[in-house]
Scaffold this active site. Structure first.
Site, PDB file in Angstrom:
ATOM      1  N   THR A 146      -2.797  -1.626  13.439  1.00 52.75           N
ATOM      2  CA  THR A 146      -2.896  -2.209  12.143  1.00 52.75           C
ATOM      3  C   THR A 146      -1.501  -2.861  11.347  1.00 52.75           C
ATOM      4  O   THR A 146      -1.014  -3.646  11.909  1.00 52.75           O
ATOM      5  CB  THR A 146      -3.680  -1.444  11.203  1.00 52.75           C
ATOM      6  OG1 THR A 146      -3.111   0.039  11.114  1.00 52.75           O
ATOM      7  CG2 THR A 146      -4.966  -1.225  11.595  1.00 52.75           C
ATOM      8  N   LYS A 168      -3.019   4.418  17.856  1.00 50.76           N
ATOM      9  CA  LYS A 168      -2.388   3.507  16.815  1.00 50.76           C
ATOM     10  C   LYS A 168      -2.403   4.271  15.494  1.00 50.76           C
ATOM     11  O   LYS A 168      -3.034   5.543  15.481  1.00 50.76           O
ATOM     12  CB  LYS A 168      -3.516   2.129  16.695  1.00 50.76           C
ATOM     13  CG  LYS A 168      -4.729   2.442  15.849  1.00 50.76           C
ATOM     14  CD  LYS A 168      -4.858   2.947  14.201  1.00 50.76           C
ATOM     15  CE  LYS A 168      -4.053   2.161  13.427  1.00 50.76           C
ATOM     16  NZ  LYS A 168      -4.375   2.539  12.289  1.00 50.76           N
ATOM     17  N   THR A 179      -4.558   8.544  10.012  1.00 50.08           N
ATOM     18  CA  THR A 179      -5.130   7.085  10.215  1.00 50.08           C
ATOM     19  C   THR A 179      -4.654   6.924  11.818  1.00 50.08           C
ATOM     20  O   THR A 179      -4.075   6.085  11.856  1.00 50.08           O
ATOM     21  CB  THR A 179      -4.793   6.194   9.339  1.00 50.08           C
ATOM     22  OG1 THR A 179      -4.682   6.566   8.166  1.00 50.08           O
ATOM     23  CG2 THR A 179      -5.531   5.061   9.556  1.00 50.08           C
ATOM     24  N   ASN A 378       3.031   0.186   1.431  1.00 47.86           N
ATOM     25  CA  ASN A 378       1.922   0.930   0.714  1.00 47.86           C
ATOM     26  C   ASN A 378       1.323   0.258  -0.440  1.00 47.86           C
ATOM     27  O   ASN A 378       0.363   0.669  -0.927  1.00 47.86           O
ATOM     28  CB  ASN A 378       2.095   2.400   0.958  1.00 47.86           C
ATOM     29  CG  ASN A 378       1.836   2.874   2.322  1.00 47.86           C
ATOM     30  OD1 ASN A 378       0.798   2.485   2.966  1.00 47.86           O
ATOM     31  ND2 ASN A 378       3.039   3.298   2.863  1.00 47.86           N
ATOM     32  N   SER A 383      -5.601   0.047   1.700  1.00 50.26           N
ATOM     33  CA  SER A 383      -6.231   0.599   2.936  1.00 50.26           C
ATOM     34  C   SER A 383      -7.365   1.600   2.359  1.00 50.26           C
ATOM     35  O   SER A 383      -7.317   2.079   1.434  1.00 50.26           O
ATOM     36  CB  SER A 383      -5.165   1.268   3.793  1.00 50.26           C
ATOM     37  OG  SER A 383      -4.627   2.264   3.056  1.00 50.26           O
TER      38      SER A 383
END
Lengths: 383, 383
Positions: A146, A168, A179, A378, A383
């Site tokens: 991502t 990932k 994540t 961020n 997300s």
């Protein structure tokens, strides 16, 4: 060199149109056996995503034939409808492979709180199945990233056998996973117990000790698939050590690519009364924004190390604690030690050693610094 | 309108040369009585600074005649020598006031791990004593700030009595206090028990529920001094309510001036099974860097609220949780609710309401967003 390095595995990665950029976003990994032994570790977040719920059930019998992974959407907080989407995805792949739905795990990563575009997912699965190949591991690794800047893979080469892995994750890296999607393959022949025990032990000393930003994700999944295609049954300790090496390798690649970071920080807590105490102290430091900002500013701010530790209940006498930055003992016995000017924090690697003088146990926790780019990524990336 | 608003108090603030900028950095507050009743709350950090150790002993008899405060140096992690410096500072002021050393509290804030320049401190105390005045409250408030952009004071006017307060703190604001120095004065006549109980109750619902950056300081101190100069003995509940109002007022000023922040965030957790559960959930959200970055980016990212809550053991069913941002219910029953586009996060004030549907208790936690400027200030400022 990836999940298709061990014999018995095929993989593919395709662009299913889930990412607005048109980059690859859907991967399939198939275990052609002869064994389909599997083990898995998932996020402990109570808001776990639909694919986690699905995959936890799928792996309950210690058997997986395939995994389908997508980026571009986490399918988290999507309720019964989202769970139906994960089931449908598994069913679609299972049908084409001629296996049971519950032998297919599903992993998703991306934005929380949006349904997946199922038409694109299913078409993508079709395309991936057509493209499955014994050389498809890198394509699969590329399709699951991502905000990662590059794909992460690792291989351990044994004598007549191997382990391959892909991962990932570039943010939300926190204790008890992140994540993070990880698929590890091996052509060893493992019992279900061997697979489970080795994976649990390996994640405990690797992924579970990364704390990039203290945030635990809804989608973390680490899957281990064993094909038995080498015909070799390993010594459990040897396999666990090799698996831990792969997990540490992938874990450090995740940390090295953590969103916006400019330093990789190793926090080594030594001479603790217990491993738990060492971990508690290490994690308290890794969680301190002030400490992480200081490292970004190349400031060996040992006061922020002490003030973080001072919030824990770990066994130590404040007046006996030593703290070193890159080998220079800035705090000796809880007081001012050597000159800060002796510390060079310009390299990306930074090591903080905390000596509790309270016992003989130790633990290492890894983290990153807190940077402008972390905030930017961020603040802008939903997300 | 400050600590010298209530009758019976004099204060002064001077530039002792501790700050390289030459700005005021040393304050004295004197309680001329007739009572010298006092109460205090200190950091629970195990690496508490020398002045905290000194002042905790000084206030043990519920009596303080004066407080000397300095910015420009925290006198933390300075060992026995640092404790000697705090004792010498108290002694120096006590001598000039003709009171016992143990009736003088000492508060310090600034860089951790450096000795104070005692010659400057003592000269500064001399100068401050000469300047003591019933109008000196604002000078004192100005002398205790560090990275604060302005002095913080507050006053509560009762019927024939008053409370005055001053505070400093702009980072390290965290549960169980912060890099925060607060002095509150009143001309009420309080018993030691009244003072202690009211201060404990007031800090619990104010300073202890601020979490700007999750970092707990070594120097936090909140002092309450009561002179009795009004001749009035208050109703305990009425006084506690007024004191809590002052503490909340000062607390919000601290939050509004938190390093680099662009949003003040109120997290209101309702319908919890217990107040403790509501607090645990509120604090988990306030501690999430991802959530705080999202607010900085004006992104009503409810997924990051859920993923933070999901790490707690608070009593709730994930499938029943509602989350609203500024009045728009973006998550209903753990799933996608109303359209994110309906939320306007451009104002500085932001309110997140989390409904657990698990009981009837509630709690509020306050925090800030995580911004470029937070990183810049804490990468550049060594504390």
């Amino acid at each position: 060199m990836s999940v298709t390095t061990p014999r018995g595995f095929r993989a593919a990665g395709v662009a299913a149109g889930l990412k607005s950029t048109g980059k690859p976003d859907l991967a399939v990994v198939v275990n052609d056996g002869p064994d389909q032994t599997a083990a898995a570790v998932f996020t402990s977040n109570r808001f776990c995503a639909a694919p986690v719920i699905w995959s936890r059930r799928a792996v309950a019998d210690h058997r997986l034939h395939a995994v389908v992974l997508n980026s571009g959407g986490a399918n988290a907080c999507t309720g019964e409808a989202g769970l139906g989407d994960s089931a449908e995805t598994a069913h679609h792949l299972a049908e084409q492979l001629g296996v049971d739905d519950h032998d297919v795990a599903v992993c998703s990563t991306g934005l929380i709180g949006e349904r997946l575009p199922m038409d694109k997912i299913l078409t993508g699965v079709d395309e991936a199945v057509v493209g499955l190949s014994g050389e498809g591991g890198m394509d699969a690794a590329n399709a699951i990233i991502t905000t990662d800047t590059h794909a992460k893979t690792a291989v351990f080469q044994g004598d007549g056998w191997s382990i391959g892995g892909m991962a990932k994750g570039a943010g939300m890296l926190a204790p008890q996973l992140a994540t993070m999607l990880v698929v590890i393959t091996t052509d060893l022949s493992l019992t279900a117990d061997q697979a489970r025990a080795a994976l649990t032990a390996s994640t405990e000393v690797s992924f579970n000790r990364l704390d990039s930003d203290g945030c635990m994700s809804t989608n973390d999944s680490v899957l281990l698939l064993a094909s038995g295609a080498s015909g070799i049954t390993p010594d459990t300790d040897e396999f666990t050590a090799a698996l831990a090496e792969i997990c540490l390798n992938l874990g450090h690649q995740l940390l090295g690519d953590a969103e916006g970071s400019s330093h990789d920080i190793t926090i080594h807590v030594v001479n603790a009364a217990s491993e738990r105490d060492a971990l508690v102290v290490g994690r308290s430091i890794a969680a301190s924004n002030l400490f992480k900002c200081a490292i970004f500013g190349n400031d060996p701010n040992w006061g922020r190390v002490l003030s973080s530790m001072g919030t824990t209940d770990a066994g130590f006498e404040p007046s006996r604690v030593d703290v070193s930055f890159n080998g220079v003992m800035l705090c000796r016995g809880g007081e001012i030690g050597d000159d800060r000017a002796l510390v060079d924090l310009s390299p990306r690697e930074c090591t903080v050693v905390v000596d509790l003088h309270a016992g003989s146990e130790q633990a290492i926790v890894w983290t990153n610094d807190l940077t402008y780019d972390y905030v930017r990524e961020n603040a802008e990336y939903s997300s």
